[in-house]
Design an enzyme around this catalytic site. Structure first.
Site, PDB file in Angstrom:
ATOM      1  N   MET A  29      34.600 -79.548-121.484  1.00 30.27           N
ATOM      2  CA  MET A  29      35.197 -78.379-122.127  1.00 30.27           C
ATOM      3  C   MET A  29      36.725 -78.448-122.040  1.00 30.27           C
ATOM      4  O   MET A  29      37.417 -77.453-122.230  1.00 30.27           O
ATOM      5  CB  MET A  29      34.664 -77.094-121.491  1.00 30.27           C
ATOM      6  N   GLY A  30      37.225 -79.634-121.735  1.00 23.98           N
ATOM      7  CA  GLY A  30      38.673 -79.838-121.742  1.00 23.98           C
ATOM      8  C   GLY A  30      39.355 -79.329-120.485  1.00 23.98           C
ATOM      9  O   GLY A  30      38.710 -79.106-119.470  1.00 23.98           O
ATOM     10  N   ALA A  31      40.705 -79.146-120.572  1.00 22.69           N
ATOM     11  CA  ALA A  31      41.535 -78.880-119.389  1.00 22.69           C
ATOM     12  C   ALA A  31      41.194 -79.960-118.348  1.00 22.69           C
ATOM     13  O   ALA A  31      40.777 -79.673-117.226  1.00 22.69           O
ATOM     14  CB  ALA A  31      41.324 -77.474-118.846  1.00 22.69           C
ATOM     15  N   HIS A  36      36.944 -85.195-114.398  1.00 20.38           N
ATOM     16  CA  HIS A  36      36.547 -85.642-115.745  1.00 20.38           C
ATOM     17  C   HIS A  36      36.908 -87.121-115.933  1.00 20.38           C
ATOM     18  O   HIS A  36      36.123 -87.902-116.472  1.00 20.38           O
ATOM     19  CB  HIS A  36      37.299 -84.849-116.823  1.00 20.38           C
ATOM     20  N   ASP A 151      28.111 -79.991-111.295  1.00 21.56           N
ATOM     21  CA  ASP A 151      27.168 -79.064-111.920  1.00 21.56           C
ATOM     22  C   ASP A 151      25.772 -79.678-111.763  1.00 21.56           C
ATOM     23  O   ASP A 151      25.174 -80.157-112.722  1.00 21.56           O
ATOM     24  CB  ASP A 151      27.519 -78.873-113.404  1.00 21.56           C
TER      25      ASP A 151
HETATM   26  P1  AMP Z   1      33.324 -79.160-117.820  1.00 17.73           P
HETATM   27  O1  AMP Z   1      34.534 -79.520-118.610  1.00 17.73           O
HETATM   28  O2  AMP Z   1      33.594 -78.265-116.663  1.00 17.73           O
HETATM   29  O3  AMP Z   1      32.190 -78.686-118.678  1.00 17.73           O
HETATM   30  O4  AMP Z   1      32.836 -80.516-117.163  1.00 17.73           O
HETATM   31  C1  AMP Z   1      32.530 -81.636-117.938  1.00 17.73           C
HETATM   32  C2  AMP Z   1      31.804 -82.638-117.077  1.00 17.73           C
HETATM   33  O5  AMP Z   1      32.653 -83.026-115.997  1.00 17.73           O
HETATM   34  C3  AMP Z   1      30.522 -82.068-116.452  1.00 17.73           C
HETATM   35  O6  AMP Z   1      29.523 -83.070-116.466  1.00 17.73           O
HETATM   36  C4  AMP Z   1      30.955 -81.740-115.062  1.00 17.73           C
HETATM   37  O7  AMP Z   1      29.910 -81.757-114.119  1.00 17.73           O
HETATM   38  C5  AMP Z   1      31.962 -82.840-114.790  1.00 17.73           C
HETATM   39  N1  AMP Z   1      32.873 -82.434-113.720  1.00 17.73           N
HETATM   40  C6  AMP Z   1      33.640 -81.309-113.679  1.00 17.73           C
HETATM   41  N2  AMP Z   1      34.320 -81.242-112.524  1.00 17.73           N
HETATM   42  C7  AMP Z   1      33.981 -82.347-111.818  1.00 17.73           C
HETATM   43  C8  AMP Z   1      34.338 -82.859-110.528  1.00 17.73           C
HETATM   44  N3  AMP Z   1      35.168 -82.207-109.724  1.00 17.73           N
HETATM   45  N4  AMP Z   1      33.801 -84.029-110.133  1.00 17.73           N
HETATM   46  C9  AMP Z   1      32.926 -84.695-110.931  1.00 17.73           C
HETATM   47  N5  AMP Z   1      32.545 -84.268-112.146  1.00 17.73           N
HETATM   48  C10 AMP Z   1      33.055 -83.116-112.587  1.00 17.73           C
END
Ligand code: AMP
Length: 280
Positions: A29-31, A36, A151
């Site tokens: 979802m960016g940022a 990531h 997650d």
């Molecule tokens: P999100 O942008 O939060 O939807 O995350 C995108 C992907 O990155 C998802 O598969 C998350 O589980 C993974 N992710 C987010 N934060 C972390 C982290 N600290 N360590 C490993 N994977 C992450």
């Protein structure tokens, strides 16, 4: 690095590559942060190219304020991805483009894994996740897709989704990347004040303390210990602490030999909801 907003254009660019190129896909979802980027690096190391989607999915938010305040930093994200070695395609569609103008969730029967923890506390969340991941996987058609254990429940849901939808993609779970102070990296951390960021260390510290005492103490004792640590911290409000079976995600009250367990936390720092988990 080209940013595609249209699935058809992305598909054509991927097809224009030479035969037998494998694609590793990282939905986000960016940022973007180092968590990531670790997923993208793994995707690049195991495939000929990586596709990173950047899309804040409206159907997985049960809180309109959280959706509105979710950080959106596309230019910075693209700059970060450019620092990686390898071929990366960015897919950043609008909601109408991805959902073909019908921005609603489908319903999925994931079974018991969706009923616990995030499923219990975020109404419709996993239907939204399943809907967007299914749309993205069909648009990108990757060989492998990479999801963070940050997650953990979502990772199990996505594995189930692939089975339900009979998709031919391998789902890879990747380790949690943490800040120096132990806080799990998250795009939502950008919304924390300095003192909230410090206070949020109670989450990973508590998980670690539970892990260190897992053999010695019973589950009710460990639950009580964890809840006390959050009571002692005025800045972080616990939503849930659960110890669950890693395979079924069922929360448990007693340990049984041969099973693997994991501690799960959701907690608020002000308005910002944070989650974390740890193998015990
Ligand atoms: P999100 O942008 O939060 O939807 O995350 C995108 C992907 O990155 C998802 O598969 C998350 O589980 C993974 N992710 C987010 N934060 C972390 C982290 N600290 N360590 C490993 N994977 C992450």
């Amino acid at each position: 690095m080209k940013v595609f907003t249209n699935a058809e254009n992305l598909r054509q660019a991927l097809m224009a590559q030479k035969d037998k190129k494998t694609i590793g896909f990282v939905p986000t979802m960016g940022a973007l942060h180092k968590g990531h980027l670790s997923l993208v690096s793994q995707a690049l190391s195991e495939n000929d190219c990586a596709v990173v989607s950047i899309f804040v999915n409206p159907t997985q938010f049960d809180n309109a304020g959280d959706l509105k305040k979710y950080p959106r930093t596309l230019d910075k994200d693209v700059a970060l991805l450019k620092t990686l070695q390898g071929t990366v395609y960015v897919f950043a569609p609008t909601a109408n483009e991805l959902y073909n103008n019908a921005i609603v969730s489908r319903h999925f029967n994931y079974g018991p894994i969706a009923k616990e923890m995030e499923g219990k506390h975020r109404d419709g969340h996993f239907d939204g996740v399943g809907t967007v991941v299914s749309l993205l996987l069909k648009a990108v058609n990757p060989n492998k897709a990479y999801f963070g254990q940050k997650d953990f429940q979502q990772l199990q849901i996505v594995k189930k989704l692939v089975e339900l939808e009979k998709l031919s993609v391998k789902i890879i779970g990747c380790p949690i990347v943490r800040e120096e102070n132990g806080v799990a990296m998250s795009s939502r951390n950008k919304r924390l004040t300095k003192s909230q960021f410090e206070a949020a260390t109670v989450i990973s510290k508590t998980l670690k303390e539970v892990k260190d005492n897992f053999e010695k103490m019973s589950i009710p004792q460990l639950n009580a210990l964890a809840k006390q640590r959050f009571k002692d911290n005025k800045h972080i409000e616990l939503e849930y602490f659960e110890i669950a079976n890693e395979a079924t995600l069922k929360t448990v009250q007693r340990k049984r030999k041969g099973n693997k367990y994991r501690g799960f936390v959701a907690a608020f720092a002000g308005e910002v909801r944070l989650i974390d988990n740890m193998h015990l």
